[in-house]
Design a protein around this motif. Structure first.
Motif, PDB file in Angstrom:
ATOM      1  N   VAL A 113       0.866  -1.182   0.000  1.00 58.46           N
ATOM      2  CA  VAL A 113       0.000   0.000   0.000  1.00 58.46           C
ATOM      3  C   VAL A 113       0.901   1.230   0.000  1.00 58.46           C
ATOM      4  O   VAL A 113       1.929   1.260   0.685  1.00 58.46           O
ATOM      5  N   ALA A 114       0.530   2.224  -0.780  1.00 60.34           N
ATOM      6  CA  ALA A 114       1.267   3.494  -0.839  1.00 60.34           C
ATOM      7  C   ALA A 114       2.747   3.296  -1.178  1.00 60.34           C
ATOM      8  O   ALA A 114       3.613   4.009  -0.671  1.00 60.34           O
ATOM      9  N   GLY A 115       3.021   2.318  -2.016  1.00 60.09           N
ATOM     10  CA  GLY A 115       4.389   2.068  -2.430  1.00 60.09           C
ATOM     11  C   GLY A 115       5.263   1.406  -1.389  1.00 60.09           C
ATOM     12  O   GLY A 115       6.489   1.331  -1.557  1.00 60.09           O
ATOM     13  N   MET A 116       4.653   0.904  -0.312  1.00 62.37           N
ATOM     14  CA  MET A 116       5.406   0.290   0.778  1.00 62.37           C
ATOM     15  C   MET A 116       4.857  -1.110   1.070  1.00 62.37           C
ATOM     16  O   MET A 116       3.693  -1.408   0.792  1.00 62.37           O
ATOM     17  N   GLU A 117       5.707  -1.946   1.641  1.00 57.07           N
ATOM     18  CA  GLU A 117       5.293  -3.283   2.052  1.00 57.07           C
ATOM     19  C   GLU A 117       4.941  -3.256   3.536  1.00 57.07           C
ATOM     20  O   GLU A 117       5.782  -2.930   4.373  1.00 57.07           O
ATOM     21  N   VAL A 118       3.702  -3.597   3.851  1.00 52.03           N
ATOM     22  CA  VAL A 118       3.225  -3.607   5.231  1.00 52.03           C
ATOM     23  C   VAL A 118       3.063  -5.057   5.679  1.00 52.03           C
ATOM     24  O   VAL A 118       2.368  -5.843   5.025  1.00 52.03           O
ATOM     25  N   MET A 119       3.717  -5.386   6.782  1.00 48.61           N
ATOM     26  CA  MET A 119       3.681  -6.751   7.303  1.00 48.61           C
ATOM     27  C   MET A 119       3.011  -6.769   8.679  1.00 48.61           C
ATOM     28  O   MET A 119       3.557  -6.224   9.646  1.00 48.61           O
ATOM     29  N   PRO A 120       1.850  -7.384   8.794  1.00 53.35           N
ATOM     30  CA  PRO A 120       1.240  -7.550  10.119  1.00 53.35           C
ATOM     31  C   PRO A 120       1.822  -8.775  10.829  1.00 53.35           C
ATOM     32  O   PRO A 120       2.158  -9.775  10.182  1.00 53.35           O
ATOM     33  N   PHE A 121       1.970  -8.669  12.141  1.00 55.55           N
ATOM     34  CA  PHE A 121       2.383  -9.847  12.913  1.00 55.55           C
ATOM     35  C   PHE A 121       1.620  -9.883  14.225  1.00 55.55           C
ATOM     36  O   PHE A 121       1.270  -8.847  14.800  1.00 55.55           O
ATOM     37  N   SER A 122       1.335 -11.074  14.688  1.00 55.57           N
ATOM     38  CA  SER A 122       0.471 -11.269  15.849  1.00 55.57           C
ATOM     39  C   SER A 122       1.148 -10.809  17.136  1.00 55.57           C
ATOM     40  O   SER A 122       2.372 -10.883  17.275  1.00 55.57           O
ATOM     41  N   ILE A 123       0.326 -10.341  18.069  1.00 54.28           N
ATOM     42  CA  ILE A 123       0.806  -9.929  19.386  1.00 54.28           C
ATOM     43  C   ILE A 123      -0.094 -10.519  20.460  1.00 54.28           C
ATOM     44  O   ILE A 123      -1.218 -10.954  20.186  1.00 54.28           O
ATOM     45  N   SER A 124       0.413 -10.505  21.681  1.00 50.32           N
ATOM     46  CA  SER A 124      -0.328 -11.030  22.822  1.00 50.32           C
ATOM     47  C   SER A 124      -1.019  -9.883  23.543  1.00 50.32           C
ATOM     48  O   SER A 124      -0.394  -9.129  24.285  1.00 50.32           O
ATOM     49  N   HIS A 125      -2.330  -9.741  23.307  1.00 51.99           N
ATOM     50  CA  HIS A 125      -3.109  -8.664  23.911  1.00 51.99           C
ATOM     51  C   HIS A 125      -4.559  -9.128  23.997  1.00 51.99           C
ATOM     52  O   HIS A 125      -4.994  -9.986  23.212  1.00 51.99           O
ATOM     53  N   ASP A 126      -5.304  -8.566  24.923  1.00 55.76           N
ATOM     54  CA  ASP A 126      -6.671  -9.042  25.153  1.00 55.76           C
ATOM     55  C   ASP A 126      -7.652  -8.361  24.191  1.00 55.76           C
ATOM     56  O   ASP A 126      -8.490  -7.550  24.571  1.00 55.76           O
ATOM     57  N   ALA A 127      -7.531  -8.746  22.934  1.00 53.52           N
ATOM     58  CA  ALA A 127      -8.397  -8.223  21.881  1.00 53.52           C
ATOM     59  C   ALA A 127      -8.737  -9.377  20.943  1.00 53.52           C
ATOM     60  O   ALA A 127      -8.249 -10.498  21.105  1.00 53.52           O
ATOM     61  N   ALA A 128      -9.589  -9.103  19.953  1.00 52.65           N
ATOM     62  CA  ALA A 128     -10.117 -10.174  19.105  1.00 52.65           C
ATOM     63  C   ALA A 128      -9.015 -10.908  18.346  1.00 52.65           C
ATOM     64  O   ALA A 128      -8.911 -12.135  18.395  1.00 52.65           O
ATOM     65  N   ASP A 129      -8.192 -10.183  17.633  1.00 53.99           N
ATOM     66  CA  ASP A 129      -7.081 -10.776  16.874  1.00 53.99           C
ATOM     67  C   ASP A 129      -6.064  -9.674  16.586  1.00 53.99           C
ATOM     68  O   ASP A 129      -5.929  -9.209  15.457  1.00 53.99           O
ATOM     69  N   PRO A 130      -5.340  -9.230  17.613  1.00 56.16           N
ATOM     70  CA  PRO A 130      -4.495  -8.040  17.476  1.00 56.16           C
ATOM     71  C   PRO A 130      -3.204  -8.308  16.710  1.00 56.16           C
ATOM     72  O   PRO A 130      -2.662  -9.415  16.737  1.00 56.16           O
ATOM     73  N   VAL A 131      -2.718  -7.260  16.050  1.00 58.37           N
ATOM     74  CA  VAL A 131      -1.449  -7.329  15.328  1.00 58.37           C
ATOM     75  C   VAL A 131      -0.687  -6.026  15.527  1.00 58.37           C
ATOM     76  O   VAL A 131      -1.257  -5.004  15.917  1.00 58.37           O
TER      77      VAL A 131
END
Length: 265
Positions: A113-131
């Protein structure tokens, strides 16, 4: 690349990551008012028309409370995990918005997006599916990594080759323990799905130091259980224990309510 914190704290978060060459970028979270986002961008001569995507880390109010107003004025695609999107839309967290703007992403699968590579990665937090996210462009890489109850080798693997990063230093453990928060809330913050303390941030950063890493913003500070000077000195102490004075990183604390001078790589 530019990493620009418009606001980062327990009461609201929104970070701009942009490409200097392309004159465009993305927002990571919209947890403050639309006006504050627009004004913060304008301070760096950035318009909302230059924002080509909004990447949501999770559905807590301090990360999405401004999302609805933004989307009702600006038809910007929103990227988040499927369970995060479902929670936001089913609970009406954004009010009436165009649901077609929401795009599903998956941890460990990058998107451009916007000419950049965005990489999501999982984290440990009390939410539905946080990254959290790393963003890369032409050999440069930055990260925005907050709201983590703990970090693991997996976390380190995503952050290990960054040139700059905003990392969570949420609370001082002693201040939290003796403060006025109810006991269950203290346990939530201290738990594995809560937030990183100053000490934990420092220990994590010790594992991330390498020749490329030059800029660190300490972010998501608690208003009640931390001070900017305390966060800075605690993390600095952890680094000095490992590297002495020669760790080669320019470090500052991101403003909770106001923009912070951008990191430009």
């Amino acid at each position: 690349m530019k990493l620009y914190s418009i606001a980062s704290g327990s009461s609201g978060n929104s970070i701009f990551v942009g490409s200097d060459k392309e004159n465009r970028g993305i927002l990571i979270d919209a947890g403050i008012s639309r006006k504050r986002i627009v004004d913060g961008l304008a301070a760096e001569q950035i318009s909302m028309e230059q924002v080509e995507g909004i990447f949501i880390t999770h559905e807590h109010a301090d990360h999405i409370c401004g999302l609805g107003p933004v989307l009702r004025k600006n038809a910007i695609p929103v990227y988040a995990t499927e369970r995060t999107i479902d929670y936001i839309l089913q609970k009406g967290k954004c009010g009436k918005v165009d649901e077609e703007l929401f795009q599903c992403i998956r941890p460990d699968q990058s998107i451009h997006v916007a000419g950049m590579e965005v990489m999501p990665f999982s984290i440990s937090h009390d939410a539905a599916d946080p990254v959290c996210y790393t963003v890369s462009e032409e050999g440069k890489k930055v990260a925005v990594a907050t709201d983590m109850g703990e970090y693991t080798d997996y976390t380190i693997s995503h952050l290990s080759d960054c040139d700059g990063a905003l990392l969570e230093a949420n609370h001082d453990i002693n201040m939290l323990q003796v403060g006025n928060y109810p006991y269950p809330l203290k346990m939530r913050i201290l738990g594995s799905e809560g937030h990183l303390s100053n000490d934990a941030c420092g220990r994590m950063l010790r594992r991330l130091v390498h020749y490329k890493l030059k800029h660190i913003l300490l972010g998501h500070l608690s208003k009640e259980n931390n001070y900017p000077e305390l966060a800075y000195e605690t993390v600095k102490y952890e680094l000095e224990q490992e590297f002495g004075d020669e760790y080669g990183i320019f470090m500052q604390v991101a403003g909770r309510q106001e923009p912070t001078a951008p990191i430009v790589l």
